[in-house]
Design a protein around this motif. Structure first.
Motif, short mmCIF file in Angstrom:
data_model
loop_
_atom_site.label_atom_id
_atom_site.label_comp_id
_atom_site.label_asym_id
_atom_site.label_seq_id
_atom_site.Cartn_x
_atom_site.Cartn_y
_atom_site.Cartn_z
N UNK A 1 0.80 -1.22 0.00
CA UNK A 1 0.00 0.00 0.00
C UNK A 1 0.83 1.28 0.00
N UNK A 2 2.17 1.15 -0.03
CA UNK A 2 2.97 2.36 0.16
C UNK A 2 4.29 2.30 -0.61
N UNK A 3 5.01 3.40 -0.56
CA UNK A 3 6.27 3.54 -1.25
C UNK A 3 7.31 2.46 -0.94
N UNK A 4 7.52 2.10 0.32
CA UNK A 4 8.50 1.04 0.59
C UNK A 4 8.15 -0.29 -0.09
N UNK B 1 2.62 5.64 -7.48
CA UNK B 1 3.71 4.68 -7.30
C UNK B 1 3.79 3.69 -8.44
N UNK B 2 2.93 3.86 -9.44
CA UNK B 2 2.95 3.08 -10.69
C UNK B 2 2.90 1.57 -10.47
N UNK B 3 1.88 1.08 -9.77
CA UNK B 3 1.78 -0.38 -9.61
C UNK B 3 1.40 -1.04 -10.94
N UNK C 1 3.97 -5.81 -8.96
CA UNK C 1 3.46 -5.03 -7.83
C UNK C 1 1.96 -4.77 -7.94
N UNK C 2 1.25 -5.16 -6.89
CA UNK C 2 -0.16 -4.81 -6.72
C UNK C 2 -0.22 -3.87 -5.52
N UNK C 3 -0.81 -2.70 -5.71
CA UNK C 3 -1.02 -1.79 -4.59
C UNK C 3 -2.51 -1.56 -4.39
N UNK C 4 -2.88 -1.34 -3.14
CA UNK C 4 -4.26 -0.97 -2.82
C UNK C 4 -4.32 0.55 -2.70
N UNK D 1 -0.53 5.04 2.83
CA UNK D 1 0.50 5.80 2.13
C UNK D 1 0.16 7.28 2.06
N UNK D 2 1.17 8.10 2.29
CA UNK D 2 0.98 9.54 2.11
C UNK D 2 0.96 9.89 0.62
N UNK D 3 1.64 9.08 -0.18
CA UNK D 3 1.66 9.26 -1.63
C UNK D 3 0.52 8.42 -2.21
#
Length: 173
Positions: free
Chosen positions: A109-112, A139-141, A124-127, A132-134
């Motif tokens: 869910x975040x930059x790291x 973050x281009x998942x 990469x799959x992001x929710x 995340x502040x960004x």
């Protein structure tokens, strides 16, 4: 005025004691996550938590949420050689459960999380509803999820894409 290191360390220790005692007071699994993890687990996926939190705290939270048994392992910052976004954290997590780096997927869910996945060359799959502040989209998942109910299909899409990429890797025009 800077805080003396010994005082900061004392405050941090007190925070950890409080946090440990109240770790799940206001926490709950996101909608759809338990069902999605159950489907992935039943299909033979190796599920591992890769977190920059201490392992014991993560294990405690997942235990209190009734989710700890869904994971093959939990590797916090104290169990690996480098913290996310370093690729080593993610690579060591995959290897700890006997996973295959060529079939691994980072869900975060975040930059790291994004940094570790990109550094390790893992899809990469992001929710878009994490911590995340960004904004996750920035973050281009490979895939952006709006609900965990879409996680299984997202994993299948990325695994199918990886299979196609590997089957055509030696072909040139």
């Amino acid at each position: 005025m800077p805080v003396p290191a010994t005082f900061a360390a004392t405050l941090f220790e007190r925070f950890i004691v409080y946090y440990s005692a109240h770790i799940a007071d206001n926490s709950h699994p996101f909608a759809g996550v338990i069902a999605a993890l159950a489907v992935l687990k039943a299909a033979g996926a190796k599920l591992v938590v890769c977190t920059n939190k201490p392992t014991a705290l993560s294990r405690s939270l997942l235990t209190k949420l009734g989710m700890v048994d869904m994971f093959d392992d939990i590797l916090g910052i104290d169990a690996v050689t480098a913290a996310k976004p370093d690729a080593a954290h993610l690579i060591e997590a995959v290897r700890a459960v006997g996973g295959n780096l060529n079939r691994a997927i980072m869900v975060g869910d975040a930059g790291p999380d994004a940094g570790a996945a990109r550094a390790a060359g893992i899809p990469l799959i992001l929710v878009d509803f994490g911590y995340s502040e960004i904004p996750a989209i920035q973050l281009a998942p490979d895939i952006l999820l709006r609900h965990f109910g879409d996680l299984v299909d997202a994993c299948l899409t990325l695994l199918d894409s990886a299979r196609v990429d590997s089957s055509t890797a030696g072909i040139s025009a």
